[in-house]
Write a protein that holds these residues in place. Structure first.
Motif, PDB file in Angstrom:
ATOM      1  N   LYS A 202       4.051  10.310 -11.303  1.00  0.00           N
ATOM      2  CA  LYS A 202       3.745   8.863 -11.290  1.00  0.00           C
ATOM      3  C   LYS A 202       4.705   8.072 -10.404  1.00  0.00           C
ATOM      4  CE  LYS A 202       0.562   9.545 -14.384  1.00  0.00           C
ATOM      5  NZ  LYS A 202      -0.606  10.184 -13.901  1.00  0.00           N
ATOM      6  N   ALA A 203       5.418   8.753  -9.507  1.00  0.00           N
ATOM      7  CA  ALA A 203       6.319   8.080  -8.577  1.00  0.00           C
ATOM      8  C   ALA A 203       5.501   7.445  -7.453  1.00  0.00           C
ATOM      9  CB  ALA A 203       7.314   9.072  -7.990  1.00  0.00           C
ATOM     10  N   PHE A 204       5.888   6.236  -7.051  1.00  0.00           N
ATOM     11  CA  PHE A 204       5.183   5.508  -6.005  1.00  0.00           C
ATOM     12  C   PHE A 204       5.963   5.574  -4.705  1.00  0.00           C
ATOM     13  CE2 PHE A 204       4.378   1.468  -3.720  1.00  0.00           C
ATOM     14  CZ  PHE A 204       3.024   1.631  -3.479  1.00  0.00           C
ATOM     15  N   LYS A 205       5.272   5.898  -3.606  1.00  0.00           N
ATOM     16  CA  LYS A 205       5.877   5.915  -2.279  1.00  0.00           C
ATOM     17  C   LYS A 205       5.217   4.821  -1.443  1.00  0.00           C
ATOM     18  CE  LYS A 205       6.608   8.558   1.874  1.00  0.00           C
ATOM     19  NZ  LYS A 205       6.136   9.664   2.683  1.00  0.00           N
ATOM     20  N   GLU A 206       6.001   3.808  -1.075  1.00  0.00           N
ATOM     21  CA  GLU A 206       5.503   2.676  -0.303  1.00  0.00           C
ATOM     22  C   GLU A 206       5.265   3.075   1.149  1.00  0.00           C
ATOM     23  OE1 GLU A 206       7.473  -1.414   1.287  1.00  0.00           O
ATOM     24  OE2 GLU A 206       7.893  -0.844  -0.775  1.00  0.00           O
ATOM     25  N   VAL A 207       4.125   2.633   1.708  1.00  0.00           N
ATOM     26  CA  VAL A 207       3.800   2.926   3.100  1.00  0.00           C
ATOM     27  C   VAL A 207       3.809   1.668   3.944  1.00  0.00           C
ATOM     28  CG1 VAL A 207       2.038   3.841   4.646  1.00  0.00           C
ATOM     29  CG2 VAL A 207       2.461   4.951   2.469  1.00  0.00           C
ATOM     30  N   MET A 208       3.162   0.588   3.457  1.00  0.00           N
ATOM     31  CA  MET A 208       3.121  -0.642   4.249  1.00  0.00           C
ATOM     32  C   MET A 208       2.893  -1.866   3.375  1.00  0.00           C
ATOM     33  SD  MET A 208      -0.633  -0.340   6.120  1.00  0.00           S
ATOM     34  CE  MET A 208      -0.574  -1.910   6.907  1.00  0.00           C
ATOM     35  N   LEU A 209       3.364  -3.011   3.873  1.00  0.00           N
ATOM     36  CA  LEU A 209       3.170  -4.293   3.211  1.00  0.00           C
ATOM     37  C   LEU A 209       1.771  -4.804   3.534  1.00  0.00           C
ATOM     38  CD1 LEU A 209       4.456  -6.684   1.630  1.00  0.00           C
ATOM     39  CD2 LEU A 209       5.108  -7.627   3.841  1.00  0.00           C
ATOM     40  N   ILE A 210       1.094  -5.363   2.540  1.00  0.00           N
ATOM     41  CA  ILE A 210      -0.254  -5.896   2.727  1.00  0.00           C
ATOM     42  C   ILE A 210      -0.178  -7.420   2.716  1.00  0.00           C
ATOM     43  CG2 ILE A 210      -2.576  -6.014   1.766  1.00  0.00           C
ATOM     44  CD1 ILE A 210      -1.794  -3.230   2.757  1.00  0.00           C
ATOM     45  N   LYS A 211      -0.600  -8.018   3.831  1.00  0.00           N
ATOM     46  CA  LYS A 211      -0.623  -9.480   3.923  1.00  0.00           C
ATOM     47  C   LYS A 211      -2.038 -10.026   3.900  1.00  0.00           C
ATOM     48  CE  LYS A 211       3.660  -9.729   6.521  1.00  0.00           C
ATOM     49  NZ  LYS A 211       4.297 -10.160   7.766  1.00  0.00           N
ATOM     50  N   SER A 212      -3.025  -9.190   4.271  1.00  0.00           N
ATOM     51  CA  SER A 212      -4.424  -9.626   4.296  1.00  0.00           C
ATOM     52  C   SER A 212      -5.337  -8.416   4.124  1.00  0.00           C
ATOM     53  CB  SER A 212      -4.734 -10.331   5.620  1.00  0.00           C
ATOM     54  OG  SER A 212      -4.670  -9.407   6.691  1.00  0.00           O
ATOM     55  N   ASP A 213      -6.635  -8.686   4.019  1.00  0.00           N
ATOM     56  CA  ASP A 213      -7.611  -7.595   3.908  1.00  0.00           C
ATOM     57  C   ASP A 213      -7.599  -6.715   5.151  1.00  0.00           C
ATOM     58  OD1 ASP A 213      -8.441  -8.202   1.374  1.00  0.00           O
ATOM     59  OD2 ASP A 213     -10.148  -9.418   2.027  1.00  0.00           O
ATOM     60  N   LYS A 214      -7.244  -7.287   6.284  1.00  0.00           N
ATOM     61  CA  LYS A 214      -7.162  -6.510   7.528  1.00  0.00           C
ATOM     62  C   LYS A 214      -6.121  -5.394   7.394  1.00  0.00           C
ATOM     63  CE  LYS A 214      -6.244  -6.949  12.437  1.00  0.00           C
ATOM     64  NZ  LYS A 214      -5.816  -7.824  13.518  1.00  0.00           N
ATOM     65  N   ASP A 215      -5.013  -5.679   6.727  1.00  0.00           N
ATOM     66  CA  ASP A 215      -3.971  -4.673   6.518  1.00  0.00           C
ATOM     67  C   ASP A 215      -4.460  -3.539   5.619  1.00  0.00           C
ATOM     68  OD1 ASP A 215      -2.158  -6.072   8.094  1.00  0.00           O
ATOM     69  OD2 ASP A 215      -1.339  -7.176   6.386  1.00  0.00           O
TER      70      ASP A 215
ATOM     71  N   LYS B  97      -7.570  -2.540   5.394  1.00  0.00           N
ATOM     72  CA  LYS B  97      -8.486  -1.753   6.230  1.00  0.00           C
ATOM     73  C   LYS B  97      -7.712  -0.865   7.189  1.00  0.00           C
ATOM     74  CE  LYS B  97     -12.246  -5.000   5.784  1.00  0.00           C
ATOM     75  NZ  LYS B  97     -13.097  -6.003   6.395  1.00  0.00           N
ATOM     76  N   THR B  98      -6.618  -1.367   7.734  1.00  0.00           N
ATOM     77  CA  THR B  98      -5.778  -0.574   8.626  1.00  0.00           C
ATOM     78  C   THR B  98      -5.180   0.611   7.880  1.00  0.00           C
ATOM     79  OG1 THR B  98      -5.216  -2.535   9.930  1.00  0.00           O
ATOM     80  CG2 THR B  98      -3.749  -0.635  10.131  1.00  0.00           C
ATOM     81  N   PHE B  99      -4.694   0.383   6.662  1.00  0.00           N
ATOM     82  CA  PHE B  99      -4.161   1.459   5.822  1.00  0.00           C
ATOM     83  C   PHE B  99      -5.224   2.520   5.583  1.00  0.00           C
ATOM     84  CE2 PHE B  99      -3.623   3.011   1.363  1.00  0.00           C
ATOM     85  CZ  PHE B  99      -2.490   3.778   1.565  1.00  0.00           C
ATOM     86  N   ALA B 100      -6.436   2.090   5.236  1.00  0.00           N
ATOM     87  CA  ALA B 100      -7.533   3.023   4.975  1.00  0.00           C
ATOM     88  C   ALA B 100      -7.888   3.827   6.227  1.00  0.00           C
ATOM     89  CB  ALA B 100      -8.757   2.261   4.471  1.00  0.00           C
ATOM     90  N   GLU B 101      -7.942   3.177   7.370  1.00  0.00           N
ATOM     91  CA  GLU B 101      -8.268   3.867   8.619  1.00  0.00           C
ATOM     92  C   GLU B 101      -7.185   4.863   9.009  1.00  0.00           C
ATOM     93  OE1 GLU B 101      -8.936   0.855  11.552  1.00  0.00           O
ATOM     94  OE2 GLU B 101     -10.793   0.178  10.612  1.00  0.00           O
ATOM     95  N   ASN B 102      -5.932   4.491   8.824  1.00  0.00           N
ATOM     96  CA  ASN B 102      -4.820   5.361   9.200  1.00  0.00           C
ATOM     97  C   ASN B 102      -4.803   6.663   8.409  1.00  0.00           C
ATOM     98  OD1 ASN B 102      -3.933   3.537  11.085  1.00  0.00           O
ATOM     99  ND2 ASN B 102      -2.254   2.758   9.841  1.00  0.00           N
TER     100      ASN B 102
ATOM    101  N   ALA C 121       0.849  -1.185   0.000  1.00  0.00           N
ATOM    102  CA  ALA C 121       0.000   0.000   0.000  1.00  0.00           C
ATOM    103  C   ALA C 121       0.883   1.233   0.000  1.00  0.00           C
ATOM    104  CB  ALA C 121      -0.901   0.009   1.224  1.00  0.00           C
ATOM    105  N   GLY C 122       0.420   2.259  -0.698  1.00  0.00           N
ATOM    106  CA  GLY C 122       1.181   3.497  -0.744  1.00  0.00           C
ATOM    107  C   GLY C 122       0.459   4.550  -1.543  1.00  0.00           C
ATOM    108  N   PHE C 123       1.230   5.527  -2.003  1.00  0.00           N
ATOM    109  CA  PHE C 123       0.665   6.651  -2.728  1.00  0.00           C
ATOM    110  C   PHE C 123       1.424   6.879  -4.024  1.00  0.00           C
ATOM    111  CE2 PHE C 123      -0.236   7.348   1.736  1.00  0.00           C
ATOM    112  CZ  PHE C 123      -1.596   7.613   1.703  1.00  0.00           C
ATOM    113  N   VAL C 124       0.693   7.232  -5.084  1.00  0.00           N
ATOM    114  CA  VAL C 124       1.281   7.578  -6.373  1.00  0.00           C
ATOM    115  C   VAL C 124       1.111   9.078  -6.562  1.00  0.00           C
ATOM    116  CG1 VAL C 124       1.059   7.330  -8.863  1.00  0.00           C
ATOM    117  CG2 VAL C 124       0.843   5.344  -7.404  1.00  0.00           C
ATOM    118  N   ASP C 125       2.204   9.749  -6.909  1.00  0.00           N
ATOM    119  CA  ASP C 125       2.153  11.169  -7.217  1.00  0.00           C
ATOM    120  C   ASP C 125       1.485  11.313  -8.585  1.00  0.00           C
ATOM    121  OD1 ASP C 125       2.761  13.803  -8.139  1.00  0.00           O
ATOM    122  OD2 ASP C 125       4.414  13.880  -6.700  1.00  0.00           O
TER     123      ASP C 125
END
Length: 71
Positions: free
Chosen positions: A39-52, A54-59, A31-35
């Motif tokens: 079009k540069a991608f900045k990584e925020v966190m690794l996603i292992k499940s749907d719970k991750d 949801k955590t990204f979305a909540e954060n 999960a991350g953000f694209v400018d």
């Protein structure tokens, strides 16, 4: 008894678009953000499940359904 209230992170909503980058070969998701300009991608966190996801979305104060996946 009382959970710790999570602080909502902020990002530049005009220039950054939240996305899930997924590998076709390995299935790894990040999960991350694209400018939108460069079009540069900045990584925020690794996603292992749907719970991750949801955590990204909540954060970041996002809706789970509004996060696109790019392959």
């Amino acid at each position: 008894m009382f959970g710790r209230r999570k602080k909502q992170e902020d990002f530049d909503r005009e220039n950054l678009k939240p996305v899930i980058m997924a590998s076709i070969c390995t299935g790894e998701k990040v999960a991350g953000f694209v400018d939108v300009r460069t079009k540069a991608f900045k990584e925020v966190m690794l996603i292992k499940s749907d719970k991750d996801i949801k955590t990204f979305a909540e954060n970041y104060g996002l809706k789970y359904e509004n996060i696109n996946t790019q392959w």
